[in-house]
Motif scaffolding. Structure first.
Motif, mmCIF file in Angstrom:
data_model
loop_
_atom_site.group_PDB
_atom_site.id
_atom_site.type_symbol
_atom_site.label_atom_id
_atom_site.label_comp_id
_atom_site.label_asym_id
_atom_site.label_seq_id
_atom_site.Cartn_x
_atom_site.Cartn_y
_atom_site.Cartn_z
ATOM 1 N N SER A 93 0.833 -1.203 0.000
ATOM 2 C CA SER A 93 0.000 0.000 0.000
ATOM 3 C C SER A 93 0.870 1.257 0.000
ATOM 4 O O SER A 93 0.620 2.203 -0.745
ATOM 5 N N ALA A 94 1.909 1.238 0.835
ATOM 6 C CA ALA A 94 2.821 2.385 0.894
ATOM 7 C C ALA A 94 3.560 2.555 -0.425
ATOM 8 O O ALA A 94 3.802 3.682 -0.881
ATOM 9 N N ARG A 95 3.895 1.434 -1.058
ATOM 10 C CA ARG A 95 4.597 1.488 -2.346
ATOM 11 C C ARG A 95 3.717 2.114 -3.426
ATOM 12 O O ARG A 95 4.185 2.957 -4.195
ATOM 13 N N LEU A 96 2.449 1.727 -3.453
ATOM 14 C CA LEU A 96 1.530 2.329 -4.425
ATOM 15 C C LEU A 96 1.367 3.823 -4.172
ATOM 16 O O LEU A 96 1.363 4.629 -5.109
ATOM 17 N N ARG A 97 1.213 4.198 -2.908
ATOM 18 C CA ARG A 97 1.049 5.621 -2.580
ATOM 19 C C ARG A 97 2.287 6.421 -2.989
ATOM 20 O O ARG A 97 2.173 7.553 -3.464
ATOM 21 N N LYS A 98 3.445 5.841 -2.790
ATOM 22 C CA LYS A 98 4.693 6.520 -3.179
ATOM 23 C C LYS A 98 4.737 6.717 -4.688
ATOM 24 O O LYS A 98 5.135 7.778 -5.176
ATOM 25 N N HIS A 99 4.318 5.705 -5.443
ATOM 26 C CA HIS A 99 4.289 5.822 -6.899
ATOM 27 C C HIS A 99 3.274 6.882 -7.344
ATOM 28 O O HIS A 99 3.505 7.591 -8.328
ATOM 29 N N GLN A 100 2.172 7.001 -6.602
ATOM 30 C CA GLN A 100 1.159 7.992 -6.945
ATOM 31 C C GLN A 100 1.673 9.428 -6.764
ATOM 32 O O GLN A 100 1.151 10.349 -7.386
ATOM 33 N N LEU A 105 6.654 9.405 -13.470
ATOM 34 C CA LEU A 105 7.540 8.235 -13.433
ATOM 35 C C LEU A 105 6.739 6.942 -13.559
ATOM 36 O O LEU A 105 7.179 5.987 -14.200
ATOM 37 N N MET A 106 5.566 6.913 -12.936
ATOM 38 C CA MET A 106 4.711 5.734 -13.046
ATOM 39 C C MET A 106 4.336 5.492 -14.497
ATOM 40 O O MET A 106 4.382 4.359 -14.992
ATOM 41 N N CYS A 107 3.961 6.563 -15.194
ATOM 42 C CA CYS A 107 3.581 6.463 -16.603
ATOM 43 C C CYS A 107 4.767 5.992 -17.445
ATOM 44 O O CYS A 107 4.619 5.108 -18.296
ATOM 45 N N LEU A 108 5.952 6.550 -17.202
ATOM 46 C CA LEU A 108 7.149 6.151 -17.947
ATOM 47 C C LEU A 108 7.443 4.682 -17.734
ATOM 48 O O LEU A 108 7.762 3.940 -18.675
#
Length: 200
Positions: A93-100, A105-108
């Motif tokens: 969950s924390a990893r997803l929030r960090k990516h958000q 960068l998530m899109c790339l």
């Protein structure tokens, strides 16, 4: 020559490489890999394009280094934070929030992962190896809990690992299309479906 003096040039070189990687990561996130230029990366790092090429042979090598750095950071974080199965949901969950926090960068990352499915793509081997390593690591962790009766009956550790990895990737793609979506709850729901509660 003292040890401190011997380390001096190396330390400066390592620091410069880190600065270039930071600049490349920002440039790739803002412009995408194809449109990012060595000139822009150099300006962000405060050096010349020739200076960048002194440390990296080109944009392709920079991309590989940026990807490896991102993975290394996440692997280190996961190793430090996940001591038991109960830590999986909070960690992911924390990893997803960090990516958000960094949608560019998530899109790339998603674009590169899709493009790298072609065998002739420069990052193909990297993504193949990364996937194999990640699945093997997660499968091994889940196997330990399967042996203790904590994994849902009838689901193999390998299948569970693949579902979790696919869920993480797919949720991020859905969120990029609609950033009002809650992607944390579905992930936690999947983990609850896969992992039996500890009755102890």
């Amino acid at each position: 020559m003292s040890e401190a003096k011997a380390r001096g040039p190396y330390a400066k070189s390592a620091a410069r490489r880190e600065e270039i990687l930071r600049a490349a990561r920002e440039s790739f996130a803002e412009h995408g890999y194809a449109a990012a230029s060595l000139r822009d990366i150099a300006e962000r790092a405060g050096i010349t394009a020739a200076g960048v090429l002194h440390h990296f042979r080109g944009k392709e090598e920079l991309l590989g280094a940026v990807l490896a750095q991102r993975d290394s950071e996440e692997w280190a974080e996961g190793t430090a934070r996940v001591a038991s199965l109960e830590d999986l949901a909070p960690y992911f969950s924390a990893r997803l929030r960090k990516h958000q926090e960094h949608p560019e960068l998530m899109c790339l990352w998603i674009e590169l992962a899709a493009a790298a499915s072609r065998p002739d793509h420069l990052a193909h081997s990297y993504f193949v190896d990364r996937q194999a390593h990640g699945l093997a690591h997660l499968t091994e962790g889940l196997r330990e809990y399967a042996e203790r009766g904590r994994l849902r009956k009838g689901i193999s550790p390998g299948s569970a690992a693949l579902m979790i990895e696919a869920m993480l990737s797919g949720l991020q793609g859905k969120w990029l299309l609609n950033q009002d979506l809650d992607i944390i709850e579905p992930l936690n729901d999947l983990l609850r479906l896969l992992i039996e509660a500890d009755d102890a």
